[in-house]
Design a protein around this motif. Sequence first.
Motif, short mmCIF file in Angstrom:
data_model
loop_
_atom_site.label_atom_id
_atom_site.label_comp_id
_atom_site.label_asym_id
_atom_site.label_seq_id
_atom_site.Cartn_x
_atom_site.Cartn_y
_atom_site.Cartn_z
N MET A 1 0.84 -1.17 0.00
CA MET A 1 0.00 0.00 0.00
C MET A 1 0.89 1.24 0.00
SD MET A 1 -2.26 1.69 2.98
CE MET A 1 -3.73 0.78 3.16
N LEU A 2 0.64 2.13 -0.94
CA LEU A 2 1.39 3.37 -1.04
C LEU A 2 0.70 4.45 -0.22
CD1 LEU A 2 3.79 4.78 -2.37
CD2 LEU A 2 2.29 5.34 -4.27
N VAL A 3 1.44 5.08 0.67
CA VAL A 3 0.88 6.11 1.53
C VAL A 3 1.62 7.42 1.27
CG1 VAL A 3 0.51 6.84 3.91
CG2 VAL A 3 0.27 4.43 3.29
N ASP A 4 0.85 8.48 1.05
CA ASP A 4 1.45 9.80 0.91
C ASP A 4 1.66 10.39 2.30
OD1 ASP A 4 1.42 9.73 -1.84
OD2 ASP A 4 -0.50 10.76 -2.01
N VAL A 5 2.81 11.02 2.48
CA VAL A 5 3.10 11.70 3.73
C VAL A 5 3.05 13.20 3.47
CG1 VAL A 5 4.87 12.13 5.48
CG2 VAL A 5 4.57 9.83 4.56
N ILE A 6 2.32 13.90 4.32
CA ILE A 6 2.26 15.35 4.23
C ILE A 6 2.62 15.89 5.61
CG2 ILE A 6 0.85 17.38 3.79
CD1 ILE A 6 -0.95 15.60 2.06
N ILE A 7 3.70 16.65 5.68
CA ILE A 7 4.09 17.29 6.93
C ILE A 7 3.33 18.61 6.95
CG2 ILE A 7 6.01 18.20 8.29
CD1 ILE A 7 7.14 15.48 7.32
N ILE A 8 2.35 18.72 7.85
CA ILE A 8 1.49 19.90 7.82
C ILE A 8 1.93 21.01 8.76
CG2 ILE A 8 -0.53 18.67 6.96
CD1 ILE A 8 -1.57 18.67 9.87
N VAL A 9 2.67 20.69 9.81
CA VAL A 9 3.11 21.73 10.74
C VAL A 9 4.51 21.39 11.25
CG1 VAL A 9 2.69 22.90 12.92
CG2 VAL A 9 0.77 22.27 11.50
N ASN A 10 5.52 22.05 10.70
CA ASN A 10 6.86 21.96 11.26
C ASN A 10 7.17 23.34 11.82
OD1 ASN A 10 9.37 21.21 12.06
ND2 ASN A 10 10.27 21.26 10.03
N ARG A 11 7.33 23.41 13.12
CA ARG A 11 7.45 24.73 13.74
C ARG A 11 8.57 24.80 14.75
NH1 ARG A 11 2.37 25.26 17.78
NH2 ARG A 11 3.07 23.77 19.31
N VAL A 12 9.04 26.02 14.94
CA VAL A 12 10.07 26.33 15.92
C VAL A 12 9.62 27.59 16.65
CG1 VAL A 12 12.49 26.96 16.27
CG2 VAL A 12 11.87 25.41 14.41
N ALA A 13 9.60 27.52 17.97
CA ALA A 13 9.14 28.67 18.76
C ALA A 13 10.30 29.47 19.30
CB ALA A 13 8.28 28.19 19.92
N ASP A 14 10.15 30.78 19.25
CA ASP A 14 11.02 31.71 19.95
C ASP A 14 10.17 32.43 20.97
OD1 ASP A 14 13.35 31.25 18.41
OD2 ASP A 14 12.67 32.66 16.88
N TYR A 15 10.73 32.71 22.12
CA TYR A 15 9.99 33.48 23.10
C TYR A 15 9.88 34.91 22.62
CZ TYR A 15 10.08 29.49 26.12
OH TYR A 15 9.89 28.22 26.63
N GLY A 16 8.72 35.52 22.85
CA GLY A 16 8.39 36.83 22.30
C GLY A 16 9.14 38.00 22.88
N ASN A 17 9.91 37.82 23.95
CA ASN A 17 10.58 38.95 24.56
C ASN A 17 11.99 39.20 24.01
OD1 ASN A 17 11.73 36.71 25.67
ND2 ASN A 17 11.58 37.36 27.79
N LEU A 18 12.29 38.72 22.83
CA LEU A 18 13.58 38.96 22.19
C LEU A 18 13.62 40.38 21.63
CD1 LEU A 18 13.88 35.71 20.04
CD2 LEU A 18 15.08 36.19 22.17
N THR A 19 14.81 40.93 21.50
CA THR A 19 14.94 42.19 20.78
C THR A 19 14.60 41.93 19.32
OG1 THR A 19 17.26 41.85 20.20
CG2 THR A 19 16.80 42.95 22.33
N VAL A 20 14.25 42.97 18.61
CA VAL A 20 13.92 42.81 17.19
C VAL A 20 15.11 42.22 16.44
CG1 VAL A 20 13.25 43.99 15.06
CG2 VAL A 20 12.23 44.67 17.24
N ALA A 21 16.30 42.72 16.72
CA ALA A 21 17.51 42.21 16.03
C ALA A 21 17.69 40.72 16.28
CB ALA A 21 18.74 42.99 16.50
N ASN A 22 17.49 40.27 17.51
CA ASN A 22 17.63 38.84 17.82
C ASN A 22 16.51 38.02 17.21
OD1 ASN A 22 20.02 39.12 19.23
ND2 ASN A 22 19.02 39.31 21.21
N ALA A 23 15.32 38.58 17.17
CA ALA A 23 14.19 37.87 16.56
C ALA A 23 14.41 37.70 15.06
CB ALA A 23 12.89 38.62 16.82
N LEU A 24 14.99 38.70 14.41
CA LEU A 24 15.22 38.61 12.96
C LEU A 24 16.35 37.65 12.62
CD1 LEU A 24 14.87 42.38 11.96
CD2 LEU A 24 13.16 40.56 11.78
N ALA A 25 17.31 37.51 13.49
CA ALA A 25 18.45 36.59 13.28
C ALA A 25 18.11 35.24 13.89
CB ALA A 25 19.71 37.17 13.89
N ASP A 26 17.14 34.55 13.32
CA ASP A 26 16.62 33.31 13.88
C ASP A 26 17.30 32.07 13.28
OD1 ASP A 26 15.41 33.75 11.41
OD2 ASP A 26 13.48 32.93 12.02
#
Length: 100
Positions: A1-26
């Motif tokens: 049986m052939l099954v298709d795999v779909i990765i629907i959510v690959n995520r990485v979290a950063d905490y929101g209290n970073l400086t803008v410069a640090n948030a942009l350099a992710d």
Amino acid sequence: MLVDVIIIVNRVADYGNLTVANALADNGRIQNHCSHLSCLKCSIEDGCNVAGYFAWSLMDNYEFGNGYTLRFGMNWVNFTNPADRREKDSGKWYSRFVAK
């Protein structure tokens, strides 16, 4: 049986209290997606039928369980002025990656 795999959510979290410069350099988000996509390529070469891959998320957004404390997007959003948005390094990397 052939099954298709779909990765629907690959995520990485950063905490929101970073400086803008640090948030942009992710670099951690870039490394995460690069690593996952590299492993996905190996799976395809081994015969896995991958039908899709979706990175979460395009924009930083409100997370229902955590409010504005986590950021998942490839574009930084100023939560006090949502019109102020900036592409993170991961967004630039991902754009180049999918263009190839």
